[in-house]
Write an enzyme that holds these catalytic residues in place. Structure first.
Site, mmCIF file in Angstrom:
data_model
loop_
_atom_site.group_PDB
_atom_site.id
_atom_site.type_symbol
_atom_site.label_atom_id
_atom_site.label_comp_id
_atom_site.label_asym_id
_atom_site.label_seq_id
_atom_site.Cartn_x
_atom_site.Cartn_y
_atom_site.Cartn_z
ATOM 1 N N THR A 34 83.186 40.810 31.659
ATOM 2 C CA THR A 34 81.959 40.039 31.872
ATOM 3 C C THR A 34 81.375 39.499 30.566
ATOM 4 O O THR A 34 80.965 38.331 30.523
ATOM 5 C CB THR A 34 80.929 40.876 32.652
ATOM 6 O OG1 THR A 34 81.529 41.290 33.887
ATOM 7 C CG2 THR A 34 79.678 40.078 32.950
ATOM 8 N N GLU A 42 78.596 30.240 28.022
ATOM 9 C CA GLU A 42 77.682 29.705 27.015
ATOM 10 C C GLU A 42 78.353 28.602 26.202
ATOM 11 O O GLU A 42 77.726 27.601 25.872
ATOM 12 C CB GLU A 42 77.159 30.819 26.109
ATOM 13 C CG GLU A 42 76.160 31.699 26.843
ATOM 14 C CD GLU A 42 75.175 32.325 25.900
ATOM 15 O OE1 GLU A 42 74.070 31.764 25.763
ATOM 16 O OE2 GLU A 42 75.525 33.363 25.314
ATOM 17 N N HIS A 68 79.133 38.118 38.432
ATOM 18 C CA HIS A 68 80.584 38.168 38.285
ATOM 19 C C HIS A 68 81.142 38.700 39.603
ATOM 20 O O HIS A 68 80.986 39.874 39.911
ATOM 21 C CB HIS A 68 80.940 39.076 37.106
ATOM 22 C CG HIS A 68 82.337 38.930 36.622
ATOM 23 N ND1 HIS A 68 82.727 39.397 35.396
ATOM 24 C CD2 HIS A 68 83.432 38.377 37.174
ATOM 25 C CE1 HIS A 68 84.012 39.151 35.216
ATOM 26 N NE2 HIS A 68 84.466 38.528 36.287
#
Length: 126
Positions: A34, A42, A68
Site C-alpha cells: 500500500t 502521488e 486498497h
C-alpha cells in the site's frame, strides 16, 4: 496551460519485488504494498499538473484517502490514473483509480496544495 479540472495522468507499471509489502516492510506478503501504491498515485497527481504550474511553483501533498481493494502479485501489470477534479484556490483535488488486468486495485482521493518552491524550502529548512 492552466490549472483546471480535467487534467490527467496515467502510469503503467509491472509489480516488481521492490514494490512488495514484504520488501518495504508494510506487511509480510509478496504483493504490491500500500505505501508503494500510494507513492505511485502521488506521482500520477504530480505529473497531471506538472505542465500547468507556473515558474517556480510545485505542489505538496496534504491529504489522502485510499482504499486498497485487491492484491497485485509480482509480475502483475497495474495502471495508475489521476484526474484533477477540483481547483479551489491553491488546493487541488484528484480522483485516483488503480486498475489491474481484471479488477480495480484501488480508488482514492489525493489533495495537494500549490506552493512557491523557494519559499516553501526556505520556510522548512533548518
Amino acid at each position: 496551460m492552466t490549472l483546471a479540472p480535467g487534467l490527467r495522468s496515467r502510469l503503467l507499471i509491472m509489480v516488481e519485488r521492490e514494490d512488495t509489502a514484504l520488501q518495504i516492510g508494510s506487511g509480510d506478503v509478496p504483493v504490491l504494498g500500500t505505501p508503494r501504491l500510494l507513492a505511485l498515485a502521488e506521482r500520477a497527481t504530480v505529473q497531471a499538473v506538472a505542465d500547468a504550474l507556473g515558474p517556480g511553483q510545485t505542489s505538496v501533498g496534504t491529504r489522502v484517502a485510499l482504499e486498497h481493494l485487491t492484491a497485485s502479485p509480482i509480475g502483475a501489470h497495474v495502471e495508475i490514473s489521476a484526474e484533477l477534479t477540483e481547483v479551489d484556490g491553491r488546493r487541488l483535488v484528484f480522483a485516483v483509480t488503480v486498475r489491474g488486468r481484471e479488477s480495480t486495485v484501488a480508488t482514492g482521493t489525493i489533495e495537494r496544495v500549490v506552493v512557491d518552491r523557494e519559499r516553501f524550502l526556505a520556510r522548512h529548512a533548518r
